[in-house]
Write a protein that holds these residues in place. Structure first.
Motif, short mmCIF file in Angstrom:
data_model
loop_
_atom_site.label_atom_id
_atom_site.label_comp_id
_atom_site.label_asym_id
_atom_site.label_seq_id
_atom_site.Cartn_x
_atom_site.Cartn_y
_atom_site.Cartn_z
N SER A 36 0.83 -1.21 0.00
CA SER A 36 0.00 0.00 0.00
C SER A 36 0.87 1.25 0.00
CB SER A 36 -0.93 0.02 1.22
OG SER A 36 -0.22 0.34 2.39
N ASN A 37 0.25 2.37 -0.41
CA ASN A 37 0.99 3.64 -0.48
C ASN A 37 1.64 4.01 0.85
OD1 ASN A 37 -0.06 3.84 -3.09
ND2 ASN A 37 -1.80 5.09 -2.43
N LEU A 74 -3.21 0.83 -3.67
CA LEU A 74 -2.03 0.13 -4.17
C LEU A 74 -1.46 0.78 -5.43
CD1 LEU A 74 -3.53 -3.49 -3.92
CD2 LEU A 74 -2.07 -2.37 -2.22
N SER A 75 -2.03 1.92 -5.81
CA SER A 75 -1.74 2.49 -7.13
C SER A 75 -1.05 3.85 -7.10
CB SER A 75 -3.06 2.62 -7.92
OG SER A 75 -3.68 1.36 -8.04
N GLY A 187 0.53 8.37 1.69
CA GLY A 187 1.81 7.82 2.09
C GLY A 187 2.98 8.77 2.03
N GLY A 188 2.74 10.07 2.02
CA GLY A 188 3.84 11.02 1.98
C GLY A 188 4.56 11.18 3.30
N GLU A 189 5.63 11.94 3.29
CA GLU A 189 6.39 12.19 4.53
C GLU A 189 5.48 12.81 5.59
OE1 GLU A 189 10.26 14.72 6.18
OE2 GLU A 189 9.75 14.73 4.04
N HIS A 190 4.61 13.72 5.17
CA HIS A 190 3.62 14.33 6.04
C HIS A 190 2.22 14.00 5.53
CE1 HIS A 190 6.83 16.41 8.03
NE2 HIS A 190 7.17 17.08 6.94
#
Length: 224
Positions: A36-37, A74-75, A187-190
């Motif tokens: 997952s992201n 998932l994309s 799913g980014g850093e923040h």
């Protein structure tokens, strides 16, 4: 209290709360890397909380899900929709039968380790969106796990009837630092601040009266 259970731990708010609340009964936690992201960021949180509680953590790769299953989760970050945490908006994030697959693996692991139960942190806010979070699924999967294991492993899902806000209230009473959990489906850093899970996180923390120290990339949009 006997340490007789294995917990499926993501590293998000709900499962981290359950890990702390039920720590006296949890002998082992398992987290799954399924592509997952936000998997990597959640797993880092899972490691941190298990280490703080002295609970061993097993990490199991399920990369086939990321390769073969269809889901915006998932994309990549761009596939995640903005908007409220609601059925019509979040349907694309469903990973087909994710909890069923993870619970099957977790149940085999629990029986292999001589444990009596598997714990899952599904909650009421997920019922309309995710079929494998609903009470009917929990009952059916619990029956299958019990029948499919020699020891009659039990499925425990004590948060099934609770909202995320109610779970956060429990976490507040336990002194959990939710800044060490992760929710954003991009799913980014923040945290992005605009996807459904970011909005749900903000609303739950507000309901619990917890100062939200989460860093949101789009802070203004997250307050709408």
């Amino acid at each position: 209290m006997e340490k007789d259970s294995l917990m499926v731990l993501s590293g998000g708010m709900d499962s981290v709360t359950m890990l702390h609340e039920y720590a006296p009964s949890i002998a082992l936690a398992v987290t799954f890397d399924y592509g997952s992201n936000h998997n990597a960021r959640e797993i880092a949180c899972a490691r941190l909380h298990c280490a703080s509680l002295g609970i061993p953590l097993v990490e199991i790769p399920l990369e086939f899900m990321g390769r073969y299953f269809s889901s915006s989760l998932l994309s990549g970050a761009d596939a995640i929709p903005d908007g409220d945490y609601a059925d019509d908006n979040m349907r694309s994030t469903v990973v087909p039968f994710r909890n069923g697959i993870m619970l099957a693996v977790a149940s085999g692991l629990a029986e292999s380790r001589g444990l009596k139960a598997v714990m899952l942190a599904n909650h009421a806010g997920d019922h309309t969106i995710y079929p494998d979070c609903r009470p009917e699924f929990v009952d059916a999967m619990g029956a299958a796990i019990a029948k499919g294991t020699f020891a009659g492993v039990e499925l425990r899902a004590p948060y099934t009837g609770l909202t995320k806000g109610q779970i956060a209230i429990r976490g507040a009473s336990l002194g959990i630092d939710y800044s060490t959990t992760y929710s954003c489906y991009r799913g980014g850093e923040h945290h992005c601040g605009t996807c459904g899970t970011c909005r749900e996180r903000r609303e739950a923390l507000a309901e619990a009266g917890i100062d939200d120290t989460t860093i949101y990339v789009n802070a203004a949009s997250s307050q709408e």
